[in-house]
Design a protein around this motif. Structure first.
Motif, PDB file in Angstrom:
ATOM      1  N   GLU A 280      -2.862   3.920   6.572  1.00  0.00           N
ATOM      2  CA  GLU A 280      -4.329   3.581   6.430  1.00  0.00           C
ATOM      3  C   GLU A 280      -4.574   2.048   6.375  1.00  0.00           C
ATOM      4  OE1 GLU A 280      -7.561   3.789   2.927  1.00  0.00           O
ATOM      5  OE2 GLU A 280      -6.489   5.230   3.109  1.00  0.00           O
ATOM      6  N   ALA A 281      -3.388   1.371   6.161  1.00  0.00           N
ATOM      7  CA  ALA A 281      -3.285  -0.713   6.210  1.00  0.00           C
ATOM      8  C   ALA A 281      -3.053  -0.571   7.465  1.00  0.00           C
ATOM      9  CB  ALA A 281      -2.937  -0.774   4.981  1.00  0.00           C
ATOM     10  N   LEU A 282      -2.196  -0.025   8.192  1.00  0.00           N
ATOM     11  CA  LEU A 282      -1.961  -0.609   9.144  1.00  0.00           C
ATOM     12  C   LEU A 282      -3.324  -0.536  10.363  1.00  0.00           C
ATOM     13  CD1 LEU A 282       1.810   1.045  10.211  1.00  0.00           C
ATOM     14  CD2 LEU A 282       1.648  -1.717  10.389  1.00  0.00           C
TER      15      LEU A 282
ATOM     16  N   ALA B 217       0.570  -1.174   0.075  1.00  0.00           N
ATOM     17  CA  ALA B 217      -0.010  -0.033   0.273  1.00  0.00           C
ATOM     18  C   ALA B 217       1.382   0.871  -0.122  1.00  0.00           C
ATOM     19  CB  ALA B 217      -0.479  -0.424   1.069  1.00  0.00           C
ATOM     20  N   ALA B 218       2.264   1.354   1.166  1.00  0.00           N
ATOM     21  CA  ALA B 218       2.708   2.407   0.989  1.00  0.00           C
ATOM     22  C   ALA B 218       3.422   2.536  -0.517  1.00  0.00           C
ATOM     23  CB  ALA B 218       3.709   2.882   1.941  1.00  0.00           C
ATOM     24  N   ALA B 219       4.436   1.671  -1.004  1.00  0.00           N
ATOM     25  CA  ALA B 219       5.336   1.205  -2.340  1.00  0.00           C
ATOM     26  C   ALA B 219       4.069   2.216  -3.799  1.00  0.00           C
ATOM     27  CB  ALA B 219       5.012   0.406  -2.767  1.00  0.00           C
TER      28      ALA B 219
ATOM     29  N   VAL C  70       2.906   7.895   3.501  1.00  0.00           N
ATOM     30  CA  VAL C  70       2.935   7.289   4.808  1.00  0.00           C
ATOM     31  C   VAL C  70       1.130   7.599   5.030  1.00  0.00           C
ATOM     32  CG1 VAL C  70       2.936   9.307   7.344  1.00  0.00           C
ATOM     33  CG2 VAL C  70       4.620   9.203   6.353  1.00  0.00           C
ATOM     34  N   GLU C  71      -0.126   8.005   4.519  1.00  0.00           N
ATOM     35  CA  GLU C  71      -0.546   7.701   4.711  1.00  0.00           C
ATOM     36  C   GLU C  71      -1.364   6.772   4.231  1.00  0.00           C
ATOM     37  OE1 GLU C  71      -4.959   9.958   2.835  1.00  0.00           O
ATOM     38  OE2 GLU C  71      -3.331  10.659   2.106  1.00  0.00           O
ATOM     39  N   ALA C  72      -0.341   6.160   3.413  1.00  0.00           N
ATOM     40  CA  ALA C  72      -1.078   4.381   2.335  1.00  0.00           C
ATOM     41  C   ALA C  72      -0.921   3.975   3.130  1.00  0.00           C
ATOM     42  CB  ALA C  72      -0.385   4.680   1.154  1.00  0.00           C
TER      43      ALA C  72
END
Length: 323
Positions: free
Chosen positions: A49-51, A22-24, A44-46
């Motif tokens: 959100e996934a965590l 998601a971050a990548a 960071v935002e992605a």
């Protein structure tokens, strides 16, 4: 090999890949756009959100800085959808390792994450760390920060049964490393200079295809802990010592419970017990391919490792854009 943790359930191995993917993907739209801050913010935002979709009671111990410096994923931030009820997990992360690399579309930009049981990852302050790392298969104690670079190269060469001028070191290309680079070259040692991304630089020592024997020099302490989590999974040795430029940085270390400011840390002191390390390529590199857009899909390549099993999994992902 560490005992498998019941807290780090097997399902978390693939969940960690989803987080770094998601971050990548979040950062990928800003590759080569010259805006480091925007690329980092997207990653960071992605990742955050996934965590927050995971059934964990997570605490960020290595993050984007302290609360007043980082609006998201700061040190001490709680993440996960099971606060107070789920397994307690310590998290070290760098949503975009190599922000400059990404902004310039250079090699080896990664989204990186490591997790361990509560108390297993050093809560390192955001300061510099002197680092020394080698891959697996060498005798314990072959490297030591109290030795000179020349002495460390000679010890590594002797352990490998080669001459010092056959050793190749990876070093961040920074003005602060001019003396180190000059010393290494004075004994005939090959030096691979990298512009950024020292997590990938440390991991490169574990892959014979890179021909890199040792990583040397100073870089961010948080990245040191992340690299140690990877080395715990695949083998290798690491020595680290925190470097402080002023009293403010020393106070920051004391705030996070570090009392011996001159301590030379070993691999197992920075990343204890069972841990999981995951990384997804943002740009193409020696470790992983970067994010690629192909029509209505995006492809990713990731690696995920677990210390207790020594397992390394390579994961190819295909992500639909029209869903």
């Amino acid at each position: 090999m560490p005992t498998a943790s019941k807290v780090l359930d097997r399902v978390l191995v693939l969940e960690m890949v989803r987080v770094t993917e998601a971050a990548a993907i979040g950062a990928s739209s800003l590759i080569g756009r010259g805006d480091e801050k925007a690329a980092d913010a997207a990653a960071v935002e992605a990742m955050r959100e996934a965590l927050n979709t995971l059934d964990i009671d997570g605490t960020v111990v290595i993050g984007e800085g302290e609360r007043d410096e980082a609006p998201m994923l700061f040190i001490g931030e709680k993440v996960g959808a099971a606060q107070g009820t789920g397994p307690k997990i310590d998290i070290a992360l760098d949503p975009l390792e190599g922000t400059t690399i990404c902004a310039k579309a250079g090699p080896n930009s990664l989204a990186v994450l490591a997790i361990g049981e509560e108390g297993c990852l050093l809560n390192a302050p955001d300061v510099y760390m002197e680092k020394l790392a080698v891959g697996p298969g060498l005798p314990d104690g072959v490297i030591d920060l109290d030795r000179t670079p020349t002495q460390n190269i000679e010890a590594i060469a002797a352990a490998k049964g080669v001459r010092p001028n056959e050793i190749i070191a990876c070093v961040l290309d920074r003005p602060r490393h001019e003396k180190l680079i000059a010393e290494l070259r004075s004994i005939g040692c090959g030096v691979v200079l990298i512009g950024d991304g020292d997590v990938a630089g440390v991991i490169a020592t574990t892959d014979p295809d890179t021909t890199i024997d040792v990583y040397m020099g100073s870089g961010g302490a948080p990245e040191g802990v992340l690299a140690c989590a990877a080395l715990r999974c695949v083998g290798g040795q690491f020595k680290g010592r925190l470097l402080f430029r002023n009293e403010d940085e020393r106070a920051r270390a004391r705030k996070w419970g570090i009392t011996d400011l001159d301590k030379q840390y070993d691999l197992k002191e920075l990343a204890k017990g069972d841990c999981i390390f995951a990384a997804t390529g943002v740009t193409d590199g020696s470790l992983l391919e970067g994010v690629k857009r192909r029509g209505k899909t995006m492809t990713t390549e990731s690696v995920v490792m677990r210390a207790s099993s020594g397992t390394v999994r390579w994961v190819k992902g295909e992500h639909r854009l029209d869903r």
